[in-house]
Design a protein around this motif. Structure first.
Motif, mmCIF file in Angstrom:
data_model
loop_
_atom_site.group_PDB
_atom_site.id
_atom_site.type_symbol
_atom_site.label_atom_id
_atom_site.label_comp_id
_atom_site.label_asym_id
_atom_site.label_seq_id
_atom_site.Cartn_x
_atom_site.Cartn_y
_atom_site.Cartn_z
ATOM 1 N N LEU A 1 13.791 -5.866 85.535
ATOM 2 C CA LEU A 1 12.872 -5.421 86.575
ATOM 3 C C LEU A 1 12.157 -6.594 87.225
ATOM 4 O O LEU A 1 11.737 -7.532 86.539
ATOM 5 C CB LEU A 1 11.816 -4.478 85.982
ATOM 6 C CG LEU A 1 12.324 -3.263 85.228
ATOM 7 C CD1 LEU A 1 11.153 -2.492 84.628
ATOM 8 C CD2 LEU A 1 13.168 -2.373 86.137
ATOM 9 N N TYR A 2 12.028 -6.527 88.530
ATOM 10 C CA TYR A 2 11.152 -7.432 89.264
ATOM 11 C C TYR A 2 9.971 -6.622 89.763
ATOM 12 O O TYR A 2 10.143 -5.540 90.312
ATOM 13 C CB TYR A 2 11.884 -8.083 90.443
ATOM 14 C CG TYR A 2 12.586 -9.341 90.023
ATOM 15 C CD1 TYR A 2 11.908 -10.557 90.028
ATOM 16 C CD2 TYR A 2 13.894 -9.311 89.582
ATOM 17 C CE1 TYR A 2 12.537 -11.713 89.605
ATOM 18 C CE2 TYR A 2 14.528 -10.470 89.162
ATOM 19 C CZ TYR A 2 13.846 -11.665 89.178
ATOM 20 O OH TYR A 2 14.465 -12.810 88.760
ATOM 21 N N LEU A 3 8.774 -7.157 89.521
ATOM 22 C CA LEU A 3 7.543 -6.507 89.955
ATOM 23 C C LEU A 3 6.789 -7.456 90.864
ATOM 24 O O LEU A 3 6.606 -8.632 90.530
ATOM 25 C CB LEU A 3 6.652 -6.164 88.756
ATOM 26 C CG LEU A 3 7.189 -5.123 87.787
ATOM 27 C CD1 LEU A 3 8.002 -5.772 86.704
ATOM 28 C CD2 LEU A 3 6.065 -4.322 87.207
ATOM 29 N N VAL B 1 -3.887 -6.023 85.676
ATOM 30 C CA VAL B 1 -2.530 -5.797 86.187
ATOM 31 C C VAL B 1 -1.545 -6.723 85.480
ATOM 32 O O VAL B 1 -0.486 -6.284 85.022
ATOM 33 C CB VAL B 1 -2.484 -5.987 87.720
ATOM 34 C CG1 VAL B 1 -1.050 -5.988 88.223
ATOM 35 C CG2 VAL B 1 -3.310 -4.908 88.414
ATOM 36 N N GLN B 2 -1.879 -7.986 85.362
ATOM 37 C CA GLN B 2 -0.984 -8.941 84.701
ATOM 38 C C GLN B 2 -0.788 -8.581 83.232
ATOM 39 O O GLN B 2 0.332 -8.686 82.712
ATOM 40 C CB GLN B 2 -1.521 -10.354 84.866
ATOM 41 C CG GLN B 2 -1.448 -10.825 86.305
ATOM 42 C CD GLN B 2 -2.178 -12.120 86.565
ATOM 43 O OE1 GLN B 2 -2.800 -12.703 85.682
ATOM 44 N NE2 GLN B 2 -2.120 -12.585 87.805
ATOM 45 N N ASN B 3 -1.824 -8.142 82.566
ATOM 46 C CA ASN B 3 -1.681 -7.724 81.161
ATOM 47 C C ASN B 3 -0.757 -6.518 81.037
ATOM 48 O O ASN B 3 0.057 -6.437 80.112
ATOM 49 C CB ASN B 3 -3.043 -7.421 80.539
ATOM 50 C CG ASN B 3 -3.831 -8.675 80.236
ATOM 51 O OD1 ASN B 3 -3.265 -9.756 80.094
ATOM 52 N ND2 ASN B 3 -5.143 -8.552 80.149
ATOM 53 N N ARG B 4 -0.867 -5.568 81.951
ATOM 54 C CA ARG B 4 0.023 -4.398 81.921
ATOM 55 C C ARG B 4 1.475 -4.822 82.116
ATOM 56 O O ARG B 4 2.365 -4.339 81.433
ATOM 57 C CB ARG B 4 -0.358 -3.400 83.013
ATOM 58 C CG ARG B 4 -1.457 -2.440 82.642
ATOM 59 C CD ARG B 4 -0.942 -1.380 81.652
ATOM 60 N NE ARG B 4 -2.007 -0.561 81.170
ATOM 61 C CZ ARG B 4 -2.231 0.699 81.529
ATOM 62 N NH1 ARG B 4 -1.439 1.292 82.384
ATOM 63 N NH2 ARG B 4 -3.236 1.358 81.016
ATOM 64 N N ILE B 5 1.705 -5.713 83.062
ATOM 65 C CA ILE B 5 3.067 -6.192 83.309
ATOM 66 C C ILE B 5 3.626 -6.860 82.057
ATOM 67 O O ILE B 5 4.762 -6.603 81.661
ATOM 68 C CB ILE B 5 3.087 -7.153 84.521
ATOM 69 C CG1 ILE B 5 2.800 -6.373 85.812
ATOM 70 C CG2 ILE B 5 4.434 -7.888 84.598
ATOM 71 C CD1 ILE B 5 2.581 -7.241 87.037
ATOM 72 N N VAL C 1 2.038 0.339 85.244
ATOM 73 C CA VAL C 1 1.223 -0.712 85.856
ATOM 74 C C VAL C 1 0.256 -0.109 86.861
ATOM 75 O O VAL C 1 -0.918 -0.482 86.916
ATOM 76 C CB VAL C 1 2.111 -1.782 86.519
ATOM 77 C CG1 VAL C 1 1.268 -2.810 87.268
ATOM 78 C CG2 VAL C 1 2.985 -2.467 85.467
ATOM 79 N N ARG C 2 0.713 0.841 87.617
ATOM 80 C CA ARG C 2 -0.121 1.480 88.641
ATOM 81 C C ARG C 2 -1.380 2.101 88.043
ATOM 82 O O ARG C 2 -2.407 2.213 88.719
ATOM 83 C CB ARG C 2 0.710 2.557 89.363
ATOM 84 C CG ARG C 2 0.082 3.112 90.566
ATOM 85 C CD ARG C 2 0.239 2.203 91.769
ATOM 86 N NE ARG C 2 -0.626 2.725 92.820
ATOM 87 C CZ ARG C 2 -1.299 1.983 93.664
ATOM 88 N NH1 ARG C 2 -1.180 0.686 93.647
ATOM 89 N NH2 ARG C 2 -2.075 2.522 94.556
ATOM 90 N N GLY C 3 -1.315 2.450 86.765
ATOM 91 C CA GLY C 3 -2.452 3.068 86.086
ATOM 92 C C GLY C 3 -3.713 2.231 86.050
ATOM 93 O O GLY C 3 -4.807 2.770 85.865
#
Length: 91
Positions: free
Chosen positions: A4-6, A20-24, A53-55
């Motif tokens: 996956l690319y995010l 966000v970075q921690n979720r990724i 991640v959106r969460g």
């Protein structure tokens, strides 16, 4: 496993970069290509990763998750490129 690319844009106000970075990074083995672009090898699908991640993002933030089969990159140090190639081969 999914390759996956995010990519994301965090829009003012809010900008919860660390969250966000921690979720990724929780998605699986990861590599940070650019400030807001990550490669992740994950057991989650693109849709599942997006929802996860959106969460932690604000409603005005932007996120794209793309499943990749192959990639060409440049500007990556040789040792990091070897690490990235190993991740792709393991998928």
């Amino acid at each position: 496993m999914h390759n996956l690319y995010l990519a994301y844009d965090l829009i003012t106000p809010g900008q919860k970069y660390e969250a966000v970075q921690n979720r990724i990074k929780q998605l699986g083995r990861w590599y940070k290509h650019q400030y807001s672009l990550y490669y992740v090898q994950s057991s989650l699908t693109a849709e599942q990763a997006h929802n996860f991640v959106r969460g932690v993002m604000d409603t005005n933030d932007k996120l794209v998750v793309i499943e990749a089969k192959n990639a060409c990159v440049n500007g990556v140090p040789a040792a990091e490129l070897a690490q990235l190639q190993t991740l792709f081969k393991a998928a």
